[in-house]
Scaffold this active site. Sequence first.
Site, PDB file in Angstrom:
ATOM      1  N   LYS A  41      50.385  46.874  61.582  1.00  0.00           N
ATOM      2  CA  LYS A  41      50.767  48.308  61.206  1.00  0.00           C
ATOM      3  C   LYS A  41      49.620  49.263  60.968  1.00  0.00           C
ATOM      4  O   LYS A  41      50.005  50.562  61.219  1.00  0.00           O
ATOM      5  CB  LYS A  41      51.039  47.852  59.557  1.00  0.00           C
ATOM      6  CG  LYS A  41      52.293  47.111  59.392  1.00  0.00           C
ATOM      7  CD  LYS A  41      53.535  47.988  59.756  1.00  0.00           C
ATOM      8  CE  LYS A  41      54.756  47.129  59.599  1.00  0.00           C
ATOM      9  NZ  LYS A  41      56.156  47.885  60.037  1.00  0.00           N
ATOM     10  N   THR A  83      62.097  43.090  47.927  1.00  0.00           N
ATOM     11  CA  THR A  83      63.162  42.574  49.153  1.00  0.00           C
ATOM     12  C   THR A  83      62.570  40.982  49.446  1.00  0.00           C
ATOM     13  O   THR A  83      61.812  40.514  48.746  1.00  0.00           O
ATOM     14  CB  THR A  83      62.599  43.316  50.640  1.00  0.00           C
ATOM     15  OG1 THR A  83      61.385  43.273  50.867  1.00  0.00           O
ATOM     16  CG2 THR A  83      62.841  44.777  50.230  1.00  0.00           C
ATOM     17  N   ASN A  99      62.686  50.864  61.603  1.00  0.00           N
ATOM     18  CA  ASN A  99      62.350  49.968  60.646  1.00  0.00           C
ATOM     19  C   ASN A  99      62.162  48.689  61.099  1.00  0.00           C
ATOM     20  O   ASN A  99      61.742  47.797  60.234  1.00  0.00           O
ATOM     21  CB  ASN A  99      63.570  50.189  59.552  1.00  0.00           C
ATOM     22  CG  ASN A  99      63.294  49.251  58.433  1.00  0.00           C
ATOM     23  OD1 ASN A  99      62.439  49.501  57.730  1.00  0.00           O
ATOM     24  ND2 ASN A  99      64.162  48.145  58.246  1.00  0.00           N
ATOM     25  N   TYR A 142      49.361  40.766  60.500  1.00  0.00           N
ATOM     26  CA  TYR A 142      50.573  42.100  60.179  1.00  0.00           C
ATOM     27  C   TYR A 142      49.671  43.137  59.650  1.00  0.00           C
ATOM     28  O   TYR A 142      50.065  44.367  60.250  1.00  0.00           O
ATOM     29  CB  TYR A 142      50.968  41.429  58.804  1.00  0.00           C
ATOM     30  CG  TYR A 142      51.932  42.433  58.146  1.00  0.00           C
ATOM     31  CD1 TYR A 142      53.338  42.939  58.853  1.00  0.00           C
ATOM     32  CD2 TYR A 142      51.684  43.016  57.068  1.00  0.00           C
ATOM     33  CE1 TYR A 142      54.009  43.454  57.965  1.00  0.00           C
ATOM     34  CE2 TYR A 142      52.583  43.783  56.284  1.00  0.00           C
ATOM     35  CZ  TYR A 142      53.735  44.056  56.892  1.00  0.00           C
ATOM     36  OH  TYR A 142      54.619  45.089  56.468  1.00  0.00           O
TER      37      TYR A 142
END
Length: 249
Positions: free
Chosen positions: A157, A188, A87, A153
Amino acid sequence: MNSPVVLVTGALTGIGRATALAFARQGARLIVSGRRDDAGLALAAELRALGALAEFLRADVRVEAEVRSLVEQTVERFGRLDVAVNNAGTEGQLGPITGQSVDNYTATFETNVLGTLLALKHEMRVMLRQGAGAIVNLSSVAGQVGIAGASVYAASKHAVEGRTKSAALEGAASGVRVNAVAPGPVATEMLDRFTGGDEAAKAGFLASVPARRAATPDEIAQTVVFLASDAARYLTGQSVTVDGGYTAQ
């Protein structure tokens, strides 16, 4: 049957923390990892309060010696490794491609891509010897579609998605399953950073999600737990998208 041995990297906040708690509630034996000793020790104590055998081990996923030691210590403590949840990740510095830097690329890819590679390398070595194991990598909808202002990013991914499929092919015949979970927006601190701490920007982003809200960390954690379970024993090489319909549009 003994409870499963579970290793969670990036376990101290958000999805990682929720995942550790979800496994603890099921009685797993847990090693949780991250880079902050105080938060890690507090999380381990919280997991033990739920009745789980749990320990915190500090490790930086960008450093191979630390990843190797993390996996080895897990096996030394519990005798095996049944489940690994990779994670640890970062969104890096957001902004248009024209303003991106080599430093941001390097920092983002070292955590999200190199970190996942090193974790898989050492986790799979153990699981292949065992002839069993389940690994879940944390991807993102940004691993499946483009996102303006998040090109570095998103590229990292996309790499996690490709690595997940490739590792699954290498492990399938030996009983080692490798899958990914690709969340959309999750409530989050990362979502707050993604939207620049601007509540109006966050509301606008969530309005683009058919479900009209962010996921809770626990909703993502429950998908991780499912993928790691025997209920998903024929499921490998897949990325399960949990995004409130975002990528269905």
